[in-house]
Write a protein that holds these residues in place. Structure first.
Motif, mmCIF file in Angstrom:
data_model
loop_
_atom_site.group_PDB
_atom_site.id
_atom_site.type_symbol
_atom_site.label_atom_id
_atom_site.label_comp_id
_atom_site.label_asym_id
_atom_site.label_seq_id
_atom_site.Cartn_x
_atom_site.Cartn_y
_atom_site.Cartn_z
ATOM 1 N N MET A 190 34.414 -11.104 -81.563
ATOM 2 C CA MET A 190 34.195 -9.660 -81.598
ATOM 3 C C MET A 190 35.406 -8.894 -81.081
ATOM 4 O O MET A 190 35.565 -7.702 -81.357
ATOM 5 N N LEU A 191 36.279 -9.575 -80.325
ATOM 6 C CA LEU A 191 37.494 -8.937 -79.817
ATOM 7 C C LEU A 191 38.572 -8.826 -80.888
ATOM 8 O O LEU A 191 39.594 -8.175 -80.678
ATOM 9 N N ARG A 192 38.359 -9.550 -81.976
ATOM 10 C CA ARG A 192 39.291 -9.558 -83.121
ATOM 11 C C ARG A 192 40.713 -9.872 -82.661
ATOM 12 O O ARG A 192 40.962 -10.929 -82.084
ATOM 13 N N ASN A 193 41.643 -8.979 -82.849
ATOM 14 C CA ASN A 193 43.043 -9.257 -82.527
ATOM 15 C C ASN A 193 43.304 -9.370 -81.021
ATOM 16 O O ASN A 193 44.369 -9.832 -80.611
ATOM 17 N N ASN A 194 42.348 -8.932 -80.215
ATOM 18 C CA ASN A 194 42.527 -8.966 -78.760
ATOM 19 C C ASN A 194 41.985 -10.244 -78.124
ATOM 20 O O ASN A 194 41.983 -10.373 -76.901
ATOM 21 N N GLU A 195 41.479 -11.175 -78.961
ATOM 22 C CA GLU A 195 40.880 -12.396 -78.406
ATOM 23 C C GLU A 195 41.901 -13.184 -77.574
ATOM 24 O O GLU A 195 41.625 -13.577 -76.437
ATOM 25 N N ALA A 196 43.080 -13.414 -78.134
ATOM 26 C CA ALA A 196 44.115 -14.165 -77.409
ATOM 27 C C ALA A 196 44.584 -13.405 -76.181
ATOM 28 O O ALA A 196 44.850 -13.996 -75.120
ATOM 29 N N SER A 253 40.968 -22.043 -73.364
ATOM 30 C CA SER A 253 41.189 -22.392 -74.761
ATOM 31 C C SER A 253 40.297 -21.545 -75.653
ATOM 32 O O SER A 253 39.175 -21.181 -75.272
ATOM 33 N N ILE A 254 40.786 -21.226 -76.861
ATOM 34 C CA ILE A 254 40.004 -20.490 -77.856
ATOM 35 C C ILE A 254 39.594 -21.460 -78.967
ATOM 36 O O ILE A 254 40.444 -22.124 -79.559
ATOM 37 N N SER A 255 38.289 -21.533 -79.229
ATOM 38 C CA SER A 255 37.802 -22.381 -80.315
ATOM 39 C C SER A 255 36.350 -22.076 -80.600
ATOM 40 O O SER A 255 35.591 -21.697 -79.700
ATOM 41 N N SER A 313 33.949 -36.855 -92.470
ATOM 42 C CA SER A 313 34.448 -36.550 -91.135
ATOM 43 C C SER A 313 34.051 -35.144 -90.725
ATOM 44 O O SER A 313 33.822 -34.266 -91.554
ATOM 45 N N ARG A 314 33.972 -34.941 -89.422
ATOM 46 C CA ARG A 314 33.786 -33.612 -88.869
ATOM 47 C C ARG A 314 35.145 -32.983 -88.610
ATOM 48 O O ARG A 314 36.090 -33.665 -88.228
ATOM 49 N N PHE A 315 35.222 -31.675 -88.837
ATOM 50 C CA PHE A 315 36.459 -30.935 -88.602
ATOM 51 C C PHE A 315 36.321 -30.093 -87.341
ATOM 52 O O PHE A 315 35.306 -29.421 -87.140
ATOM 53 N N TYR A 316 37.335 -30.125 -86.493
ATOM 54 C CA TYR A 316 37.448 -29.217 -85.359
ATOM 55 C C TYR A 316 38.723 -28.398 -85.549
ATOM 56 O O TYR A 316 39.784 -28.970 -85.821
ATOM 57 N N LYS A 317 38.619 -27.094 -85.406
ATOM 58 C CA LYS A 317 39.809 -26.238 -85.408
ATOM 59 C C LYS A 317 40.013 -25.747 -83.982
ATOM 60 O O LYS A 317 39.145 -25.066 -83.420
ATOM 61 N N VAL A 318 41.134 -26.122 -83.395
ATOM 62 C CA VAL A 318 41.349 -25.894 -81.966
ATOM 63 C C VAL A 318 42.745 -25.306 -81.753
ATOM 64 O O VAL A 318 43.554 -25.211 -82.684
ATOM 65 N N ASP A 319 43.028 -24.935 -80.498
ATOM 66 C CA ASP A 319 44.373 -24.503 -80.138
ATOM 67 C C ASP A 319 45.040 -25.573 -79.278
ATOM 68 O O ASP A 319 44.461 -26.635 -79.028
ATOM 69 N N CYS A 320 46.253 -25.281 -78.810
ATOM 70 C CA CYS A 320 47.026 -26.278 -78.059
ATOM 71 C C CYS A 320 46.395 -26.597 -76.704
ATOM 72 O O CYS A 320 46.654 -27.673 -76.141
ATOM 73 N N GLU A 321 45.564 -25.691 -76.177
ATOM 74 C CA GLU A 321 45.003 -25.887 -74.835
ATOM 75 C C GLU A 321 43.631 -26.562 -74.857
ATOM 76 O O GLU A 321 43.080 -26.855 -73.802
ATOM 77 N N TYR A 322 43.068 -26.807 -76.037
ATOM 78 C CA TYR A 322 41.694 -27.306 -76.123
ATOM 79 C C TYR A 322 41.544 -28.672 -75.450
ATOM 80 O O TYR A 322 40.661 -28.872 -74.602
ATOM 81 N N VAL A 349 38.384 -34.976 -87.169
ATOM 82 C CA VAL A 349 39.755 -34.544 -87.435
ATOM 83 C C VAL A 349 39.950 -33.171 -86.804
ATOM 84 O O VAL A 349 39.161 -32.253 -87.054
ATOM 85 N N MET A 350 40.970 -33.045 -85.970
ATOM 86 C CA MET A 350 41.297 -31.773 -85.329
ATOM 87 C C MET A 350 42.479 -31.116 -86.037
ATOM 88 O O MET A 350 43.505 -31.761 -86.275
ATOM 89 N N PHE A 351 42.318 -29.826 -86.362
ATOM 90 C CA PHE A 351 43.383 -29.016 -86.947
ATOM 91 C C PHE A 351 43.793 -27.960 -85.923
ATOM 92 O O PHE A 351 43.017 -27.590 -85.043
ATOM 93 N N LEU A 352 44.970 -27.443 -86.083
ATOM 94 C CA LEU A 352 45.471 -26.427 -85.167
ATOM 95 C C LEU A 352 45.134 -25.034 -85.677
ATOM 96 O O LEU A 352 45.458 -24.674 -86.809
ATOM 97 N N GLY A 353 44.477 -24.249 -84.795
ATOM 98 C CA GLY A 353 44.247 -22.826 -85.064
ATOM 99 C C GLY A 353 43.245 -22.558 -86.158
ATOM 100 O O GLY A 353 42.490 -23.424 -86.591
ATOM 101 N N GLY A 354 43.234 -21.288 -86.598
ATOM 102 C CA GLY A 354 42.351 -20.889 -87.692
ATOM 103 C C GLY A 354 40.904 -20.764 -87.300
ATOM 104 O O GLY A 354 40.021 -20.741 -88.159
ATOM 105 N N ASN A 355 40.606 -20.672 -85.993
ATOM 106 C CA ASN A 355 39.216 -20.615 -85.571
ATOM 107 C C ASN A 355 39.107 -19.801 -84.297
ATOM 108 O O ASN A 355 40.031 -19.744 -83.492
ATOM 109 N N SER A 356 37.986 -19.155 -84.112
ATOM 110 C CA SER A 356 37.729 -18.398 -82.890
ATOM 111 C C SER A 356 36.235 -18.400 -82.662
ATOM 112 O O SER A 356 35.494 -19.085 -83.355
#
Length: 807
Positions: A482-488, A504-506, A533-542, A623-630
């Motif tokens: 809901m914070l949109r661009n302010n989430e990070a 971490s944001i995920s 497989s299950r997909f996880y979209k995570v950031d570098c801190e997850y 399988v973990m991917f980088l980013g693209g999720n919040s």
């Protein structure tokens, strides 16, 4: 005559206060338990039967076995309903349901709506969901229209008419116009919603059936139509549709796919089977029940009532010594056997009816606790139904007749000459009916103890199992999208607090309801071998925030721009792909566009296996991917000054998003909720085990009383010859120990088998060790000795002069 019987029955019950009280208490508890369990079972069996077409509605699901794993489910692609409706004329109606959830606002009012569903306009033609306002034929025909339940409409608009008003969805403020107000969804439905929004129309492209598998598809068939016929027809169509997708994505024909040990197909599931018989757990629209629990509770109710009846038999025969002379005098004065039997049966029925009244009171007082235990809202309103009330009274009378049948025939068979001399009730011998009844009681008691201990061990095992990540002191802030661009920016601000170690944001949380995607992945070097497989979209801190361990390679890093096309696998995925040797640097096939151009992702690391689902399921490939999720911010915190930290977080949240409410949870609390079903099972078993033990002790007390009275003269002679109190107590207790040991031998294999069947539901489970049976036996023996010790010591301390006196 009946009046005389009732008068005598009342006097006898009043004179024998102890045995009467024990009988009434035992029967009352048994009947109260039966009433409560009957309410629960009736509610479980009633799911979805409120629909007028309940027996005509079926859900279409996918059968899929991939790489030896059963990954079947109740969802299909978006166009399945359309294709089936067009292809098969016997399908009267189809409708789709899609699960959703978002922030919904009206003016300055905003709520998080988790029970949001999207559905086709045919929804109200399939399911019986009356509209209080609006036209069910037109309510969902237009895009961006929505139907509210009565409760939700009142929450947003009070007493105002909501029709025509517009709600805003999500941070994009997507408008949805209200076109109807429905009755609240019945509690006994396999899906629930507060809002029902219009579903986008069918995709015009012919994209197959196994694409975007998130839709629950239902069909309505003619009355008494054999749905297996349609299942066979749809299976042939599915062979073509899914077969084309196998050829496109795996380069395999259906025959080649099955030759490698995999399989696919469809099934039709009756609507009324979904709640109790669906094996799909977390993929269901709401938490389902379990038919095994229904069978188990029904058996418990029957056993407890049987044990209560056994008590009646034991106590009635135990008091036979006191009533034997009464029987003799009655026979001398002309009473025939049938009259005596009627007298004793009326006494037992009268006692059962008194127990019913007390049992209803007990059930009424216990119902709030039982509702809390089972998570239901059961009531005793069924008693207002004349047929139900009459049936309950009839059943109670039958219980009284059955429980009193043996004592009635037993007491009425005494010979007057013998009983008036005090010798008519001898009957101590080897294994008799009363002993068999006590064995039965403790067979049930020991079985319940074994079940309770096993359920407790399994629950503790799941709660203490190493999960592969650290769930302690992890705060989850919800709905941060809901914070949109302010989430990070919000995350960066809160991690500056001294209370925060890392954040971490995920959208993925490894317990509870995560936003998981289940998709086939293929290696570039061997594209014919797909792995579900299950997909996880995570950031570098997850990974470091949750304390996960890298076993090979490295974590994602902002220093590497190419990590946007990198993946991290778990150990199970590495094994499934056959990459045990040197997985780092290998590539997976990612997205394939309409022109057949493939995107590849390079493996940069392997994370240790962690449980991202309940311990009921094995750890699957991930399988973990980088980013693209919040959607969530996971915060590793310190434990001190937590309340002040949460207050400051709320203030910071409101400065970023004053409209959306601040919502959070702790990861360890979410983890406990995952196993709430097992916790309730253990609590129910503990409760009914305690009641079973209590009622069994009442029966044992009756047999101890009977035995002590039968052996009065024997005990007197032993004491005259020098026997001590201890030896007499041991003499009387020895027979009961034998009965308990017999019950233990009979109960152990049956209870062990039953709990092994229950444990099959869990991929990770405890073993049923020998000491559990030993503990159950020791507990049963200890309980038995405590129960009979009172009568044994009383008999041992009796003056032998009194015991040996004949008259």
């Amino acid at each position: 005559m009946i009046r005389n019987y009732l008068k005598i029955a009342y006097r006898n019950l009043k004179r024998q206060k102890v045995s009467t009280s024990i009988n009434i208490v035992g029967l009352a508890i048994g009947l109260a338990t039966c009433i409560l369990i009957m309410l629960y079972v009736q509610d479980e069996l009633s799911y979805d039967r409120y629909n007028e077409k309940a027996d005509q509605i079926f859900r279409i699901g996918l059968k899929l076995r991939l790489n030896g794993e059963d990954v079947s489910g109740p969802v299909f692609g978006p166009n399945v309903a359309r294709d089936i409706q067009q292809e098969f004329p016997e399908v009267l109606k189809t409708t789709r349901i899609l699960r959703g959830g978002d922030f919904v606002s009206y003016g300055t009012t905003s709520f998080k709506e988790d029970n949001l569903l999207f559905a086709d306009s045919t929804f109200f033609d399939v399911f019986t969901m009356p509209l209080l306002k609006g036209d069910p034929k037109r309510a969902l025909t237009e895009p961006n229209t929505i139907v509210l339940t009565e409760e939700t409409a009142r929450k947003y608009f009070g007493d105002q008419d909501p029709i025509g008003k517009v709600l805003s969805f999500g941070s994009e403020k997507t408008p949805y116009r209200i076109t109807g107000v429905a009755e609240n969804v019945p509690a006994n439905s396999h899906f629930r919603f507060n809002m029902l929004a219009s579903l986008p129309g069918y995709d015009g492209q012919h994209i197959g059936w196994a694409y975007n598998m998130n839709f629950y598809t239902y069909v309505v068939l003619p009355e008494k139509y054999d749905y297996k016929q349609l299942e066979a027809k749809i299976s042939r169509l599915a062979e073509k549709e899914i077969g084309d997708e196998l050829q496109q994505f795996l380069n395999l024909s259906p025959k080649q796919f099955r030759e490698k040990g995999d399989d696919f197909g469809i099934f039709l599931q009756p609507l009324t089977d979904i709640h109790l018989r669906s094996p799909f757990g977390g993929t269901e629209l709401s938490q389902g029940g379990n038919i095994l629990y229904v069978y188990g509770l029904t058996a418990i109710a029957a056993f407890m009532l049987l044990i209560a009846c056994v008590n009646f038999v034991n106590l009635s025969t135990a008091t036979a010594v006191r009533r034997s002379r009464e029987v003799g005098v009655r026979k001398v004065l002309g009473s025939v056997k049938g009259q005596l039997q009627q007298q004793f049966l009326i006494e037992s029925v009268l006692l059962a009816l008194i127990a019913l009244i007390i049992g209803l009171l007990v059930a009424g007082f216990a119902l709030p606790f039982f509702n809390q235990l089972t998570g239901k809202t059961l009531t005793l309103s069924f008693l207002t139904n004349g047929y139900v009330a009459a049936g309950l009274v009839t059943c109670t009378v039958l219980v009284g007749l059955l429980a009193g049948a043996y004592p009635a025939f037993y007491l009425s068979s005494f010979k007057p000459v013998l009983v008036l001399k005090g010798r008519g009730t001898a009957g101590r011998g080897s294994f008799n009916l009363r002993s068999g009844l006590v064995v039965f009681q403790f067979f049930i008691t020991i079985s319940m103890i074994i079940a309770t201990v096993t359920a407790d061990r399994q629950l503790r095992y799941m709660q203490s199992q190493k999960l592969g990540f650290n769930r302690e002191q992890v705060l989850v802030i919800h709905d941060t999208h809901m914070l949109r661009n302010n989430e990070a920016a919000f995350r960066d601000k809160i991690i500056q607090s001294p209370q925060v170690i890392m954040g971490s944001i995920s959208g993925q949380i490894p317990v509870g309801n995560s936003l998981l995607d289940n998709t086939t992945v293929m290696s570039r070097e061997n594209p014919d071998k797909g792995v579900m497989s299950r997909f996880y979209k995570v950031d570098c801190e997850y990974i470091p925030t949750l304390g996960m361990r890298m076993v090979q390679g490295r974590n994602f890093s902002k220093s590497f721009a190419t990590d946007s096309f990198a993946v991290i696998l778990n150990e199970t995925a590495v094994r499934a792909l056959g990459w045990q040797q040197n997985p780092i640097g290998r590539e997976l096939i990612g997205h394939i566009d309409d022109n057949g151009v493939k995107t590849y992702y390079r493996v940069i690391g392997v994370v240790s296996d962690f449980h991202f689902e309940s311990l009921r399921q094995k750890i699957g490939p991930l399988v973990m991917f980088l980013g693209g999720n919040s959607g969530n911010i996971l915060v590793k915190t310190h434990t001190d000054k937590l309340s002040q930290f949460l207050a400051s977080l709320k203030q910071q949240w409101e400065s970023f998003s004053p409209a959306a409410p601040f919502s959070y949870s702790f990861l360890d609390d979410r983890f406990k909720l995952v196993y709430l079903g097992e916790l309730k099972t253990e609590q129910v078993l503990t409760l009914f085990s305690s009641l079973t033990i209590f009622i069994a002790c009442l029966g044992l007390f009756g047999l101890a009383t009977y035995t002590a009275e039968q052996r009065t003269k024997e005990i007197g002679i032993r004491k005259v010859l020098g026997a001590s109190v201890g030896s007499v107590v041991a003499l009387l207790s020895k027979d009961f120990i034998k009965l308990i040991l017999i019950a233990l031998v009979l109960a152990s294999p049956i209870a062990g088998w039953g709990m092994n069947q229950w444990l099959k539901e869990f991929a990770y489970k405890v073993t049923i060790d020998w000491w559990i049976f030993a503990l159950a036996g020791l507990l049963a023996v200890g309980i038995a000795l405590l129960t009979v010790s009172f009568q044994s010591i009383k008999a041992a301390l009796t003056n032998p002069v009194t015991s040996l006196r004949s008259e």
